[in-house]
Each structure stands twice: as structure tokens, then as C-alpha cells.
Design a protein around this motif. Structure first.
Motif, PDB file in Angstrom:
ATOM      1  N   GLU A  15       1.474   7.088  -6.165  1.00 10.84           N
ATOM      2  CA  GLU A  15       0.570   8.188  -6.888  1.00 10.84           C
ATOM      3  C   GLU A  15       0.672   9.222  -6.808  1.00 10.84           C
ATOM      4  O   GLU A  15       0.608  10.817  -7.162  1.00 10.84           O
ATOM      5  CB  GLU A  15      -0.806   7.286  -5.619  1.00 10.84           C
ATOM      6  N   ILE A  16       2.276   9.632  -5.002  1.00  8.75           N
ATOM      7  CA  ILE A  16       2.261  10.949  -5.265  1.00  8.75           C
ATOM      8  C   ILE A  16       3.285  11.442  -6.247  1.00  8.75           C
ATOM      9  O   ILE A  16       3.320  12.964  -6.593  1.00  8.75           O
ATOM     10  CB  ILE A  16       3.306  11.053  -3.487  1.00  8.75           C
ATOM     11  N   GLU A  17       4.062  10.822  -6.459  1.00  6.84           N
ATOM     12  CA  GLU A  17       4.820  10.762  -7.845  1.00  6.84           C
ATOM     13  C   GLU A  17       4.181  10.920  -9.038  1.00  6.84           C
ATOM     14  O   GLU A  17       4.222  12.206  -9.828  1.00  6.84           O
ATOM     15  CB  GLU A  17       5.968   9.721  -8.157  1.00  6.84           C
ATOM     16  N   HIS A  18       3.265  10.340  -9.446  1.00  8.50           N
ATOM     17  CA  HIS A  18       2.344  10.563 -10.422  1.00  8.50           C
ATOM     18  C   HIS A  18       1.129  12.592 -10.290  1.00  8.50           C
ATOM     19  O   HIS A  18       1.957  12.932 -10.970  1.00  8.50           O
ATOM     20  CB  HIS A  18       1.206  10.005 -10.542  1.00  8.50           C
ATOM     21  N   LEU A  19       0.790  12.314  -9.340  1.00  2.00           N
ATOM     22  CA  LEU A  19       0.521  13.532  -8.783  1.00  2.00           C
ATOM     23  C   LEU A  19       1.455  14.346  -8.750  1.00  2.00           C
ATOM     24  O   LEU A  19       1.423  15.962  -9.873  1.00  2.00           O
ATOM     25  CB  LEU A  19       0.201  13.806  -7.320  1.00  2.00           C
ATOM     26  N   LYS A  20       2.865  14.677  -8.428  1.00  2.00           N
ATOM     27  CA  LYS A  20       3.790  15.668  -8.169  1.00  2.00           C
ATOM     28  C   LYS A  20       3.792  15.665  -9.579  1.00  2.00           C
ATOM     29  O   LYS A  20       4.355  16.901 -10.651  1.00  2.00           O
ATOM     30  CB  LYS A  20       4.414  15.154  -7.821  1.00  2.00           C
ATOM     31  N   SER A  21       4.085  15.232 -10.966  1.00  2.00           N
ATOM     32  CA  SER A  21       4.403  15.331 -12.182  1.00  2.00           C
ATOM     33  C   SER A  21       3.408  15.453 -12.843  1.00  2.00           C
ATOM     34  O   SER A  21       3.075  16.607 -13.439  1.00  2.00           O
ATOM     35  CB  SER A  21       4.608  13.477 -12.792  1.00  2.00           C
ATOM     36  N   ASN A  22       1.939  15.762 -12.863  1.00  2.00           N
ATOM     37  CA  ASN A  22      -0.020  15.634 -13.343  1.00  2.00           C
ATOM     38  C   ASN A  22       0.745  17.662 -12.628  1.00  2.00           C
ATOM     39  O   ASN A  22       0.268  17.906 -13.738  1.00  2.00           O
ATOM     40  CB  ASN A  22      -0.960  15.349 -12.555  1.00  2.00           C
ATOM     41  N   LYS A  23       1.219  17.957 -11.618  1.00  2.00           N
ATOM     42  CA  LYS A  23       1.230  19.238 -11.192  1.00  2.00           C
ATOM     43  C   LYS A  23       2.343  20.169 -11.667  1.00  2.00           C
ATOM     44  O   LYS A  23       1.449  21.549 -12.005  1.00  2.00           O
ATOM     45  CB  LYS A  23       1.307  19.549  -9.825  1.00  2.00           C
ATOM     46  N   GLU A  24       3.111  19.428 -11.960  1.00  2.00           N
ATOM     47  CA  GLU A  24       3.738  20.281 -12.558  1.00  2.00           C
ATOM     48  C   GLU A  24       4.219  20.508 -14.160  1.00  2.00           C
ATOM     49  O   GLU A  24       3.942  21.299 -14.183  1.00  2.00           O
ATOM     50  CB  GLU A  24       5.231  19.735 -12.428  1.00  2.00           C
ATOM     51  N   GLU A  25       3.284  19.679 -15.271  1.00  2.00           N
ATOM     52  CA  GLU A  25       3.099  19.626 -16.713  1.00  2.00           C
ATOM     53  C   GLU A  25       1.583  20.471 -16.368  1.00  2.00           C
ATOM     54  O   GLU A  25       1.284  21.471 -17.266  1.00  2.00           O
ATOM     55  CB  GLU A  25       1.938  18.356 -16.702  1.00  2.00           C
ATOM     56  N   LEU A  26       0.946  20.292 -14.917  1.00  2.00           N
ATOM     57  CA  LEU A  26      -0.483  21.910 -15.126  1.00  2.00           C
ATOM     58  C   LEU A  26      -0.104  22.719 -14.631  1.00  2.00           C
ATOM     59  O   LEU A  26       0.134  23.794 -15.858  1.00  2.00           O
ATOM     60  CB  LEU A  26      -0.919  21.001 -13.907  1.00  2.00           C
ATOM     61  N   ASN A  27       1.170  23.356 -14.006  1.00  2.00           N
ATOM     62  CA  ASN A  27       2.211  24.425 -13.562  1.00  2.00           C
ATOM     63  C   ASN A  27       2.466  25.043 -14.863  1.00  2.00           C
ATOM     64  O   ASN A  27       2.575  26.285 -15.388  1.00  2.00           O
ATOM     65  CB  ASN A  27       2.910  24.539 -12.603  1.00  2.00           C
ATOM     66  N   ASN A  28       3.044  24.360 -15.894  1.00  2.00           N
ATOM     67  CA  ASN A  28       4.089  24.486 -16.829  1.00  2.00           C
ATOM     68  C   ASN A  28       3.130  25.038 -18.169  1.00  2.00           C
ATOM     69  O   ASN A  28       2.707  25.665 -18.583  1.00  2.00           O
ATOM     70  CB  ASN A  28       4.564  23.679 -18.119  1.00  2.00           C
ATOM     71  N   SER A  29       1.754  24.365 -18.208  1.00  2.00           N
ATOM     72  CA  SER A  29       0.333  24.683 -18.905  1.00  2.00           C
ATOM     73  C   SER A  29      -0.725  25.874 -18.749  1.00  2.00           C
ATOM     74  O   SER A  29      -0.069  26.527 -19.870  1.00  2.00           O
ATOM     75  CB  SER A  29      -0.427  23.694 -19.131  1.00  2.00           C
ATOM     76  N   LEU A  30      -0.122  26.140 -17.822  1.00  2.00           N
ATOM     77  CA  LEU A  30      -0.793  27.660 -16.585  1.00  2.00           C
ATOM     78  C   LEU A  30       0.208  28.453 -17.566  1.00  2.00           C
ATOM     79  O   LEU A  30      -0.094  29.619 -17.722  1.00  2.00           O
ATOM     80  CB  LEU A  30      -0.933  27.310 -15.562  1.00  2.00           C
ATOM     81  N   ARG A  31       1.108  28.339 -16.642  1.00  2.00           N
ATOM     82  CA  ARG A  31       2.622  29.433 -17.109  1.00  2.00           C
ATOM     83  C   ARG A  31       2.280  29.543 -18.699  1.00  2.00           C
ATOM     84  O   ARG A  31       2.081  30.911 -19.090  1.00  2.00           O
ATOM     85  CB  ARG A  31       4.197  29.090 -16.812  1.00  2.00           C
ATOM     86  N   GLU A  32       2.796  28.194 -19.565  1.00  2.00           N
ATOM     87  CA  GLU A  32       2.510  28.656 -20.915  1.00  2.00           C
ATOM     88  C   GLU A  32       1.207  30.002 -21.593  1.00  2.00           C
ATOM     89  O   GLU A  32       1.048  30.887 -22.399  1.00  2.00           O
ATOM     90  CB  GLU A  32       2.641  27.929 -21.717  1.00  2.00           C
ATOM     91  N   PHE A  72       0.513  -1.189  -0.384  1.00  2.00           N
ATOM     92  CA  PHE A  72      -0.294   0.019   0.110  1.00  2.00           C
ATOM     93  C   PHE A  72       0.673   1.070   0.033  1.00  2.00           C
ATOM     94  O   PHE A  72       0.920   2.637  -0.711  1.00  2.00           O
ATOM     95  CB  PHE A  72      -0.426  -0.152   1.362  1.00  2.00           C
ATOM     96  N   ILE A  73       1.836   1.253   0.834  1.00  2.00           N
ATOM     97  CA  ILE A  73       2.422   2.586   0.656  1.00  2.00           C
ATOM     98  C   ILE A  73       3.310   2.526   0.071  1.00  2.00           C
ATOM     99  O   ILE A  73       3.938   3.728  -1.003  1.00  2.00           O
ATOM    100  CB  ILE A  73       3.721   2.241   1.916  1.00  2.00           C
ATOM    101  N   SER A  74       4.302   1.372  -1.489  1.00  2.00           N
ATOM    102  CA  SER A  74       3.875   2.067  -2.456  1.00  2.00           C
ATOM    103  C   SER A  74       4.028   2.219  -3.629  1.00  2.00           C
ATOM    104  O   SER A  74       3.532   2.948  -4.123  1.00  2.00           O
ATOM    105  CB  SER A  74       5.548   0.465  -3.041  1.00  2.00           C
ATOM    106  N   SER A  75       2.843   2.199  -3.235  1.00  2.00           N
ATOM    107  CA  SER A  75       1.140   1.832  -4.145  1.00  2.00           C
ATOM    108  C   SER A  75       1.195   3.494  -4.431  1.00  2.00           C
ATOM    109  O   SER A  75       1.174   4.577  -5.064  1.00  2.00           O
ATOM    110  CB  SER A  75       0.019   1.045  -4.619  1.00  2.00           C
ATOM    111  N   GLN A  76       1.512   4.334  -2.306  1.00  2.00           N
ATOM    112  CA  GLN A  76       0.824   5.699  -2.564  1.00  2.00           C
ATOM    113  C   GLN A  76       1.813   6.474  -2.294  1.00  2.00           C
ATOM    114  O   GLN A  76       1.493   7.643  -3.957  1.00  2.00           O
ATOM    115  CB  GLN A  76       0.447   5.771  -1.089  1.00  2.00           C
ATOM    116  N   LYS A  77       2.874   5.970  -2.682  1.00  2.00           N
ATOM    117  CA  LYS A  77       4.847   6.846  -3.405  1.00  2.00           C
ATOM    118  C   LYS A  77       4.753   7.148  -4.534  1.00  2.00           C
ATOM    119  O   LYS A  77       4.585   8.202  -5.153  1.00  2.00           O
ATOM    120  CB  LYS A  77       5.339   6.166  -3.070  1.00  2.00           C
TER     121      LYS A  77
END
Length: 114
Positions: free
Chosen positions: A83-100, A76-81
Motif C-alpha cells: 500500500e505504501i509503495e502504491h501511495l508513493k507511486s500515486n504521489k509521484e504521478e500526482l506530482n508529475n501531473s501537477l508539474r505539467e 498485514f505488514i506485507s500488505s501495508q508495504k
């Protein structure tokens, strides 16, 4: 005198025989008690061993259940980690898209103002 001595001897012989019989009876009784105590001791040892075996079996079952739970939690902890990495990546992509998008908006507003 001989008759008196013979009579005493007979009495002593009878007494000795009675004492022997009493001792034999006591010995039999003691042997019976010893056998009984040995049987009780063996039974107590068997019950103790059975209790230990059962306690060990229960402990093994509990240990196995704890291992399973720990493995499940680790998974469960591995899957949560992940998921967190995936969410961080999505956030970064969204921030980049927002900046653009903001840059494009600024450029459009500048173009519109001219």
C-alpha cells in the motif's frame, strides 16, 4: 532340677513363639505400609506425568496461536508495504501531473500576456 529346666525351656519356647508372632505381625504391617507407599508414589508419578502432558499440550496450543498471529502480522505488514509503495507511486504521478499542469498554466499565462 530336670523339671525346673524343662519348665524354663517351655517358658522360653513360649516367649520365643510370642516374639516370632510379634515379628511376623510387624513384618506384615511393614509390607502393607511399603505397598501403600508404593501405590502413593505411583499415583503421584502419574499425576505429575499428567500435569506435564497437560502443560505441554497447552504450550503447543499457545505456540500455534502465536505462530498464527505472527503469520497474520507478517501478511498485514506485507500488505501495508505494498500500500505504501502504491501511495508513493500515486504521489509521484500526482506530482508529475501537477508539474505539467503548472508548466501548461505558465505557458498559457505567457501566451495570454502577449
Amino acid at each position: 532340677q530336670l523339671q525346673l529346666t524343662t519348665s524354663e525351656k517351655n517358658e522360653l519356647t513360649e516367649s520365643l513363639e510370642m516374639v516370632r508372632k510379634e515379628l511376623q505381625e510387624k513384618e506384615k504391617e511393614m509390607q502393607r505400609e511399603i505397598t501403600e507407599y508404593k501405590d502413593r508414589l505411583l499415583q503421584a508419578e502419574k499425576e505429575h506425568q499428567d500435569s506435564l502432558t497437560e502443560a505441554n499440550r497447552k504450550n503447543e496450543v499457545e505456540i500455534e496461536a502465536c505462530r498464527d498471529k505472527m503469520n497474520s502480522l507478517e501478511h498485514f505488514i506485507s500488505s501495508q508495504k505494498l500500500e505504501i509503495e502504491h501511495l508513493k507511486s500515486n504521489k509521484e504521478e500526482l506530482n508529475n501531473s501537477l508539474r505539467e499542469a503548472n508548466q501548461t498554466l505558465e505557458e498559457l499565462q505567457k501566451t495570454k500576456v502577449r
